[in-house]
Design a protein around this motif. Structure first.
Motif, PDB file in Angstrom:
ATOM      1  N   PRO A 530       0.885  12.090  -1.542  1.00 42.75           N
ATOM      2  CA  PRO A 530       0.357  11.902  -2.897  1.00 42.75           C
ATOM      3  C   PRO A 530       1.097  10.793  -3.643  1.00 42.75           C
ATOM      4  CG  PRO A 530       0.635  14.239  -2.423  1.00 42.75           C
ATOM      5  CD  PRO A 530       1.277  13.498  -1.288  1.00 42.75           C
ATOM      6  N   LYS A 531       0.358  10.054  -4.439  1.00 45.44           N
ATOM      7  CA  LYS A 531       0.875   9.002  -5.322  1.00 45.44           C
ATOM      8  C   LYS A 531       1.313   7.740  -4.586  1.00 45.44           C
ATOM      9  CE  LYS A 531       0.277  11.891  -8.676  1.00 45.44           C
ATOM     10  NZ  LYS A 531      -0.937  11.772  -9.518  1.00 45.44           N
ATOM     11  N   SER A 539      -5.103  12.288   3.685  1.00 51.02           N
ATOM     12  CA  SER A 539      -4.683  12.415   2.291  1.00 51.02           C
ATOM     13  C   SER A 539      -4.315  13.853   1.956  1.00 51.02           C
ATOM     14  CB  SER A 539      -5.799  11.944   1.361  1.00 51.02           C
ATOM     15  OG  SER A 539      -5.447  12.185   0.022  1.00 51.02           O
ATOM     16  N   GLU A 541      -3.767  14.675  -1.102  1.00 50.46           N
ATOM     17  CA  GLU A 541      -4.283  14.916  -2.435  1.00 50.46           C
ATOM     18  C   GLU A 541      -5.628  15.629  -2.387  1.00 50.46           C
ATOM     19  OE1 GLU A 541      -4.288  11.065  -4.217  1.00 50.46           O
ATOM     20  OE2 GLU A 541      -2.244  11.286  -4.979  1.00 50.46           O
ATOM     21  N   SER A 542      -6.206  15.713  -1.191  1.00 49.96           N
ATOM     22  CA  SER A 542      -7.493  16.392  -1.011  1.00 49.96           C
ATOM     23  C   SER A 542      -7.250  17.773  -0.410  1.00 49.96           C
ATOM     24  CB  SER A 542      -8.393  15.570  -0.078  1.00 49.96           C
ATOM     25  OG  SER A 542      -9.491  16.333   0.372  1.00 49.96           O
TER      26      SER A 542
END
Length: 748
Positions: A530-531, A539, A541-542
């Motif tokens: 993330p970031k 990813s 973030e998913s």
């Protein structure tokens, strides 16, 4: 005669001077006083403000005679008038010309000296609790500056010793900004300062002859793209801070306004950015909130009573509004539109000539140093390793062939590989084991692959072609790591099985790979943390992709051991940021273990290290972090490529043309190397040698041989006057990606 208060600096645009705010503050408290707005440009919109009784429009600073102007101002002050300066450079000029004067409401030379940035000695060497962010001179060797960037996560500010600052986050942006700022301010005394993340705040104050009259604290709520305050909350400083700050002001014998700009980080630490020797442009916001600092100053010097009303809602914001223009001031005509830059960018309302170009550069030009040639001193020289220096010297003195030519530094390459091997060997006494996977894509030369094999490194590949290239040099399948989004290219060939490790860039790829019998001893996923921006990996973030990875890990069973991989080059994101990413990866791996019950056995940290960063990488700290959180990990892997090969080759070129300015100094040279041989020359600092001597930073440009606008190999070198057509120029750091990404162009 009625005494007048002169206030300089009346520009009032998106990046305003404080003059209008000062005038409004004084007018709010003392309607009867006579206020005169002063500026050096007819277009300064603040000259039209209703708070002013009169205006004084002076010539531009480069047209002013210092002695005559000083005599004029002294006569105003001696007649009982007061002068409040809103311009940093004018304050410095006034201190030099006048020293102190009871009617000059500005700090003197001692105060200015002790509040100079970047150290801001008067604040940081006291018990006020201010710290200074790390900084480095922009005149140091470029290699030192590049290292500073890497260890600052490429988040820095380039600053002049005066009041200009530019955010820079890439090497190209730094070189361009350094050149522009040095030319603008006619000084080489620039410095880089590490950005501190936190809330921007400031303290504004008034003082007279060492007595602190008032101080307010600003929390910035809205800011312009240039970082200027648009809205904020203004409150008096705490009694304790006021008491301590009073002692500092007394020691400085400060007169006039001032502002301390600082950043408060998440831990509450205050990092001072600078101390401005004048009021901030938002100063009228303080008057609205009930602490009218300019009025307190005038009250003190004129002995006038002051009534202030504290606002129950101490916030302010700016608005854009039209006001009547004063006929006596007038407005300048716009420049010829044909001379203005076209700013078409395909966005609605953004095309056409740049309107901002109708405004001159609104900065103080007072006190600029002399001619540019005298001010822009060459930068310092980097100290080279003896092995590297000796090989460069030999090439410079003996080379006879055609140019451009890429030359391999055999001894230096040998030292790079052996040094890394020794560092890894010293780490063997600790767990988990540290292993090296040489990045084949970076430089698949005979010498580099042979050295990697001799030192016991694994081969890290991104395609089947690279796998077979490694096998040609004796690497067995179980000594190969396979990565990347195209690892099975070309599809016309059967994939090599029995690999050491393989990491998948998607769960879909994993579903295919896990069906190939015996593909690798360890399987896993390349992670996109993330970031951290990247097009590679899965990813985190998913939640959907996270859930998919958990599901696949549970199904892995005994088909292979589990490993995870991430690759974010530390040279690109910064060393500290890379270490933080490692800690994040460890936490995610621990989460996968807890959710699946499957132990992580292998952790691959990728490559992308700058040569000196890899040498100084704290392997012990990495091992300890992994061991404490993931005790079942057997090995941690690094995949160096550029760090082993980037500085192991030089590009030899010859001078084709020498161009000089009117004074006879070399301004440009053309060489027969170009961006086709050095495609990344603008991406990071390259060492350049003339007759074996490392060249300093300077002003002369080095241009490549091809007809491409961006074929500029250096924007600033200190070239010797003796340089001639046919002389050898050596470009260091020409290995690694400079070799593999070079291309054929302009060779006929």
């Amino acid at each position: 005669m009625k005494r007048r208060i002169y206030i300089s600096g009346m520009h009032s645009g998106q990046s305003p001077c404080p003059g209008v705010g000062i005038a409004r503050s004084i007018r709010k408290a003392f309607p009867e006083l006579e206020l005169v707005g002063v500026d050096h440009w007819q277009g300064s919109s603040g000259l039209h403000d209703a708070s002013l009784d009169d205006v004084l429009l002076l010539p531009q600073w480069h047209q002013i005679d210092d002695e005559r102007h000083a005599d004029f101002l002294r006569s105003l002050l001696d007649d009982g008038n007061f002068w409040i300066s809103s311009l940093d450079m004018e304050v410095r000029w006034l201190a030099e010309q006048f020293g102190t004067h009871p009617h000059l409401l500005a700090p003197g030379e001692t105060a200015l000296k002790r509040t100079e940035k970047p150290v801001v000695q008067a604040l940081t060497e006291t018990d006020l609790g201010f710290r200074v962010p790390d900084f480095i001179s922009a005149s140091l060797p470029d290699s030192e500056i590049h290292r500073f960037f890497r260890h600052s996560s490429w988040q820095c500010w380039l600053k002049s010793p005066f009041h200009d600052a530019k955010r820079v986050s890439s090497w190209g942006a730094f070189e361009k900004s350094r050149h522009a700022m040095a030319k603008s301010w006619k000084t080489s005394e620039l410095f880089l300062q590490r950005n501190v993340f936190g809330n921007e705040e400031s303290i504004a104050f008034s003082a007279y002859q060492g007595e602190l009259l008032g101080a307010v604290h600003l929390e910035k709520r809205l800011m312009t793209p240039e970082g200027k305050t648009w809205a904020g909350r203004v409150t008096p400083v705490s009694p304790d801070l006021f008491s301590s700050f009073s002692e500092v002001i007394r020691s400085l014998d400060w007169s006039g306004g001032g502002e301390i700009e600082f950043v408060r980080d998440p831990d509450g630490n205050r990092w001072v950015i600078e101390c401005n020797p004048r009021y901030p442009a938002w100063i009228f916001g303080g008057a609205i909130a009930g602490v009218n600092l300019p009025a307190r100053l005038i009250s003190k010097v004129l002995g006038l009573p002051l009534l202030e009303t504290v606002s129950p809602f101490p916030f302010f914001t700016r608005v854009v509004q039209e006001i009547p223009a004063k006929e006596a001031v007038g407005l300048p005509l716009p420049p010829d539109p044909s001379s203005m830059v076209w700013l078409g960018d395909g966005k609605k309302g953004k095309g056409g000539p740049g309107v901002s170009l109708s405004l001159p550069t609104l900065r103080d030009s007072v006190g600029e140093q002399g001619e540019e040639d005298e001010a822009l001193k060459p930068g310092a020289i980097e100290k080279l390793h003896p092995t590297f220096e000796n090989e460069i010297s030999t090439i410079a003195n003996t080379f006879q062939g055609e140019t451009p030519a890429r030359i391999h530094l055999e001894k230096w390459n040998s030292l790079r590989f052996s040094t890394l091997a020794k560092n890894v060997e010293r780490a063997r006494s600790r767990q988990p084991e540290v292993r090296i996977g040489y990045s084949v894509k970076t430089s698949p030369t005979v010498d580099h692959l042979r050295r990697a094999k001799e030192h016991g490194f694994l081969a890290e590949c991104i395609s089947q072609k690279e796998v077979r290239r490694a096998m040609e040099f004796g690497f067995k399948p179980h000594e190969i790591i396979l990565n990347g989004p195209g690892k099975f290219w070309p599809l016309t060939e059967a994939p090599v099985t029995g690999l050491h490790m393989l990491f998948c860039d998607s769960v879909e790829e994993f579903d295919r790979v896990v069906e190939i019998p015996g593909i690798a001893g360890a399987l896993g996923f390349r992670m996109r943390l993330p970031k951290l921006h990247s097009r590679f990996g899965n990813s985190l973030e998913s939640f959907e992709k996270f859930e998919g990875i958990v599901e696949r890990v549970r199904k892995l069973g005994g088909a292979a051991e589990l490993g995870f991989h991430f690759h974010m080059p530390s040279w690109a994101i910064g060393v500290d940021c890379w270490m933080e990413a490692l800690q994040s990866l460890i936490v995610w791996c621990d989460t996968f273990e807890r959710l699946t019950g499957v132990r992580v056995r292998h952790l691959d940290l990728g490559g992308g290290f700058f040569p000196t960063d890899l040498e100084n990488l704290d392997l012990e700290a990495i091992q300890e972090s992994v061991r404490n959180a993931l005790p079942h990990v057997r090995a941690v892997y690094l995949e160096p490529g550029r760090s082993l090969t980037q500085d192991g080759e030089v590009m030899v070129s010859r001078v084709l043309d020498v161009r000089k300015d009117r004074s006879g100094k070399v301004s440009e040279i053309v060489v027969d190397a170009c961006i086709a041989e050095l495609p990344l020359v603008a991406a990071f600092t390259h060492r350049i040698f003339y007759r074996g001597n490392l060249l300093r930073q300077g002003k002369a440009r080095v241009l490549g041989r091809i007809c491409m606008e961006d074929d500029i190999l250096s924007n600033g070198l200190a070239l010797p006057e003796a340089v001639e057509v046919g002389d050898l120029m050596l470009f260091g750091d020409a290995g690694g990606y400079e070799r593999t990404m070079s291309y054929e162009f302009g060779r006929g």
